[in-house]
Write an enzyme that holds these catalytic residues in place. Structure first.
Site, PDB file in Angstrom:
ATOM      1  N   ASP A 210      99.487  25.070 115.729  1.00 23.72           N
ATOM      2  CA  ASP A 210     100.052  25.775 114.369  1.00 23.72           C
ATOM      3  C   ASP A 210      98.505  25.858 113.614  1.00 23.72           C
ATOM      4  O   ASP A 210      97.572  25.075 114.048  1.00 23.72           O
ATOM      5  CB  ASP A 210     100.961  25.036 113.455  1.00 23.72           C
ATOM      6  CG  ASP A 210     100.732  23.512 113.304  1.00 23.72           C
ATOM      7  OD1 ASP A 210      99.960  23.654 112.127  1.00 23.72           O
ATOM      8  OD2 ASP A 210     101.053  22.649 114.123  1.00 23.72           O
ATOM      9  N   ASP A 212      98.134  24.185 110.769  1.00 20.70           N
ATOM     10  CA  ASP A 212      98.312  23.677 109.321  1.00 20.70           C
ATOM     11  C   ASP A 212      98.808  24.381 108.224  1.00 20.70           C
ATOM     12  O   ASP A 212      99.232  25.342 108.198  1.00 20.70           O
ATOM     13  CB  ASP A 212      97.071  22.476 109.166  1.00 20.70           C
ATOM     14  CG  ASP A 212      97.508  21.224 108.618  1.00 20.70           C
ATOM     15  OD1 ASP A 212      98.277  20.472 108.941  1.00 20.70           O
ATOM     16  OD2 ASP A 212      96.939  21.065 107.341  1.00 20.70           O
TER      17      ASP A 212
END
Length: 290
Positions: A210, A212
């Site tokens: 991802d 973040d």
């Protein structure tokens, strides 16, 4: 010349090594407590391997409760010479996208609730972690990833946070903009420091799940998206690991970067005042020098 024994510490999503011959799970007792799980040992393409699921099978340990000292000690007792850490992480860089891998070469340690050293009162030691990963082992991981067709980035700074919660937006922006971190995770510290104290070569392969929370188009971390990316990364991670025996070989020379001699001048406590109880606990990790 000695024998190569590859130790793999598997993070989220990676709970096995494909194709291991004579595979068996071994319980290992350590003076630092129980490791995260039993260790899967076997042989792959003529090279001995040991696999330890960092969080335990079924993911029972949070990043803060992983028994890092016991894990490194257990691998050392099994004769491991080279440790490859495989773990999930978030990215602070647009070009380091979910699904990509990063061969980490630096860390910023922001953990605070973990025992970070095998040494202490009764036997004080200071090892250098200026370069916390082994360039030789990292190069093998890079080549293995490229051979497996994985988009991989060579080098990056890993911000190790305590967790288990993900970052606030303010923290995420600070780590990315002010501190210059490239990826963020919760498990490579104090693991890398302990591997150095145990004179083990250590390489870190961070698998991005991802962006973040800093990314304006992605917003907060979505756990369902992380898990979906995690499963794809796990398959690629196993493909990377399966290529390491051919690259490292069964015969091993001394590490050209000195990882396997990290304690040579590190212990400061005079022999006549060392604590016998602590010395006994150090039999595996520091046996060569003690």
């Amino acid at each position: 010349m000695s024998e190569t024994v590859i130790g793999v510490i598997g993070g989220s999503g990676i709970y096995q090594i494909d194709g291991l011959e004579n595979a068996s799970w071994q319980e290992v007792e350590t003076p630092w407590g129980k490791p995260s799980d039993a260790v899967l040992t076997g042989v792959l393409e003529g090279v001995k391997m040991a696999f330890l699921p960092r969080h335990g099978r079924g993911h029972v340990h949070s990043p803060s409760t992983v028994p890092y000292r016991a894990n490194i000690d257990a691998l050392k007792r099994l004769g491991v010479t080279d440790v490859i850490s495989v773990s999930a992480c978030g990215s602070f860089r647009e070009e380091m996208a979910p699904g990509d891998f990063v061969v980490v070469d630096q860390f910023i340690d922001r953990t605070f609730a973990r025992e970070k050293s095998f040494f202490g009162t009764g036997c004080v030691a200071h090892v250098s972690v200026a370069h916390p990963t082994c360039p030789r082992l990292s190069a093998a991981c890079l080549e293995a990833a490229q051979d497996a067709g994985i988009k991989v980035h060579n080098g990056g700074t890993y911000l190790a946070m305590e967790g288990p919660q993900f970052s606030t937006l303010a923290e995420s922006k600070m780590y990315r903009e002010s501190w210059g971190a490239d990826v963020i995770g919760m498990t490579n510290m104090p693991e890398a420091k302990l591997a150095r104290e145990a004179e083990l070569c250590y390489a870190s392969v961070a698998m991005i799940t991802d962006y973040d929370s800093w990314h304006p188009e992605h917003g907060e971390v979505d756990v369902t998206e992380i898990i979906k990316t995690l499963m794809g990364n796990a398959e690629k991670g196993r493909a990377l690991v399966s290529r390491l025996p051919a690259l490292l070989g069964a015969a091993r020379e001394a590490c050209p970067h000195g990882c396997d001699r990290a304690l040579e001048y590190a212990i400061l406590t005079a022999p006549d005042v060392r604590d016998p109880a602590l010395m006994a606990k150090l039999d595996a990790v520091a046996g060569r020098i003690l």
